[in-house]
Design a protein around this motif. Structure first.
Motif, short mmCIF file in Angstrom:
data_model
loop_
_atom_site.label_atom_id
_atom_site.label_comp_id
_atom_site.label_asym_id
_atom_site.label_seq_id
_atom_site.Cartn_x
_atom_site.Cartn_y
_atom_site.Cartn_z
N PRO A 47 0.85 -1.20 0.00
CA PRO A 47 0.00 0.00 0.00
C PRO A 47 0.89 1.25 0.00
N ASP A 48 0.45 2.25 -0.73
CA ASP A 48 1.23 3.48 -0.86
C ASP A 48 1.10 4.29 0.42
N LYS A 49 2.23 4.80 0.92
CA LYS A 49 2.20 5.59 2.16
C LYS A 49 1.65 6.99 1.91
N ARG A 50 1.86 7.51 0.71
CA ARG A 50 1.36 8.84 0.40
C ARG A 50 -0.11 8.78 0.01
N GLU A 51 -0.87 9.74 0.49
CA GLU A 51 -2.28 9.84 0.12
C GLU A 51 -2.37 10.55 -1.23
N PRO A 52 -3.21 10.06 -2.12
CA PRO A 52 -3.35 10.77 -3.39
C PRO A 52 -4.00 12.13 -3.16
N GLN A 53 -3.41 13.14 -3.75
CA GLN A 53 -3.94 14.49 -3.58
C GLN A 53 -4.92 14.78 -4.70
N GLY A 54 -5.94 15.54 -4.36
CA GLY A 54 -6.95 15.90 -5.35
C GLY A 54 -6.45 17.00 -6.26
N HIS A 55 -7.35 17.54 -7.02
CA HIS A 55 -7.03 18.61 -7.96
C HIS A 55 -6.65 19.86 -7.19
N ILE A 56 -5.55 20.50 -7.58
CA ILE A 56 -5.13 21.74 -6.96
C ILE A 56 -5.54 22.87 -7.89
N ASN A 57 -6.40 23.72 -7.43
CA ASN A 57 -6.87 24.84 -8.23
C ASN A 57 -5.97 26.04 -7.98
N LEU A 58 -5.19 26.40 -8.98
CA LEU A 58 -4.26 27.51 -8.84
C LEU A 58 -4.92 28.87 -9.05
N PHE A 59 -6.08 28.88 -9.70
CA PHE A 59 -6.76 30.13 -9.98
C PHE A 59 -8.23 30.05 -9.53
N PRO A 60 -8.48 30.06 -8.22
CA PRO A 60 -9.87 29.93 -7.76
C PRO A 60 -10.75 31.11 -8.17
N GLU A 61 -10.16 32.32 -8.23
CA GLU A 61 -10.97 33.49 -8.59
C GLU A 61 -11.42 33.42 -10.05
N ALA A 62 -10.63 32.78 -10.90
CA ALA A 62 -11.02 32.64 -12.30
C ALA A 62 -12.24 31.71 -12.42
N ARG A 63 -12.25 30.65 -11.65
CA ARG A 63 -13.38 29.72 -11.66
C ARG A 63 -14.64 30.41 -11.14
N GLU A 64 -14.49 31.19 -10.06
CA GLU A 64 -15.64 31.91 -9.52
C GLU A 64 -16.19 32.91 -10.53
N ALA A 65 -15.31 33.60 -11.22
CA ALA A 65 -15.75 34.56 -12.24
C ALA A 65 -16.45 33.85 -13.38
N GLU A 66 -15.95 32.69 -13.75
CA GLU A 66 -16.58 31.91 -14.82
C GLU A 66 -17.98 31.46 -14.40
N ILE A 67 -18.12 31.04 -13.15
CA ILE A 67 -19.43 30.61 -12.64
C ILE A 67 -20.40 31.78 -12.66
N LEU A 69 -20.27 34.46 -14.53
CA LEU A 69 -20.56 34.82 -15.91
C LEU A 69 -21.59 33.88 -16.51
N THR A 70 -21.45 32.59 -16.26
CA THR A 70 -22.41 31.64 -16.82
C THR A 70 -23.78 31.81 -16.17
N GLN A 71 -23.82 32.16 -14.88
CA GLN A 71 -25.11 32.38 -14.23
C GLN A 71 -25.81 33.58 -14.84
N VAL A 72 -25.07 34.66 -15.06
CA VAL A 72 -25.65 35.86 -15.66
C VAL A 72 -26.10 35.55 -17.08
N ASN A 73 -25.25 34.84 -17.82
CA ASN A 73 -25.56 34.56 -19.22
C ASN A 73 -26.71 33.57 -19.37
N THR A 74 -26.83 32.62 -18.46
CA THR A 74 -27.96 31.70 -18.56
C THR A 74 -29.27 32.42 -18.30
N ASN A 75 -29.24 33.43 -17.42
CA ASN A 75 -30.45 34.23 -17.19
C ASN A 75 -30.80 35.01 -18.45
N ASP A 76 -29.77 35.54 -19.13
CA ASP A 76 -30.02 36.28 -20.37
C ASP A 76 -30.56 35.35 -21.45
N VAL A 77 -30.04 34.12 -21.50
CA VAL A 77 -30.48 33.16 -22.53
C VAL A 77 -31.94 32.80 -22.30
#
Length: 159
Positions: A47-67, A69-77
């Motif tokens: 068994p591996d001693k190291r725990e597998p690490q999940g995805h590391i998000n280096l740009f969390p603010e970019a993801r929030e801005a994308e979310i 934007l899509t919320q605003v745009n889906t309302n417009d659509v």
């Protein structure tokens, strides 16, 4: 005839010593590969001693801005029903500013820029305005005082 001097060189591929060295190196490489593969097989069983690490998000603010934007745009659509194409204005906030009448200083007409400043206002070093508004009233008064003192000096010098 021709001169054959390769047998005298240390890198000659027909030398018995060089042939033995190549064979020895190939054998050692095969043994190393076998050892490496056996170690990999053993490590997979443990068994591996190291725990597998999940995805590391280096740009969390970019993801929030994308979310957002899509919320605003889906309302417009939903309102516009534009066949699923997101209604994103080109230029972003700039287009909204222009709709509201806010135009960048470099696109304003010369008359609009001159309205901001007094015609007898202080001049810059080369005798022209840069178009930038003063930072505050103190800076504005200091610059006006410097301008008037320069003008008085010029008049005294000319007289």
């Amino acid at each position: 005839g021709r001169l054959i001097i390769t047998t005298k060189k240390s890198y000659c591929p027909w030398n018995a010593a060089n042939v033995e060295r190549v064979l020895r190196d190939e054998r050692l490489e095969r043994e190393r590969l076998v050892r490496q593969q056996s170690e990999e097989n053993q490590s997979h069983n443990r068994p591996d001693k190291r725990e597998p690490q999940g995805h590391i998000n280096l740009f969390p603010e970019a993801r929030e801005a994308e979310i957002r934007l899509t919320q605003v745009n889906t309302n417009d659509v939903e309102k516009n029903d534009s066949n699923g194409i997101l209604n994103v204005p080109l230029g972003g906030d700039e287009s909204n500013n222009r709709k509201n009448g806010k135009v960048p200083f470099y696109m304003q007409a010369q008359s609009q820029q001159e309205e901001k400043y007094d015609k007898s206002s202080y001049l810059g070093i080369r005798g022209s305005r840069s178009g930038a508004a003063p930072a505050d009233e103190i800076t504005d008064t200091l610059m006006r005082d410097q301008f008037t003192s320069r003008e008085e000096y010029r008049k005294q010098k000319n007289d």
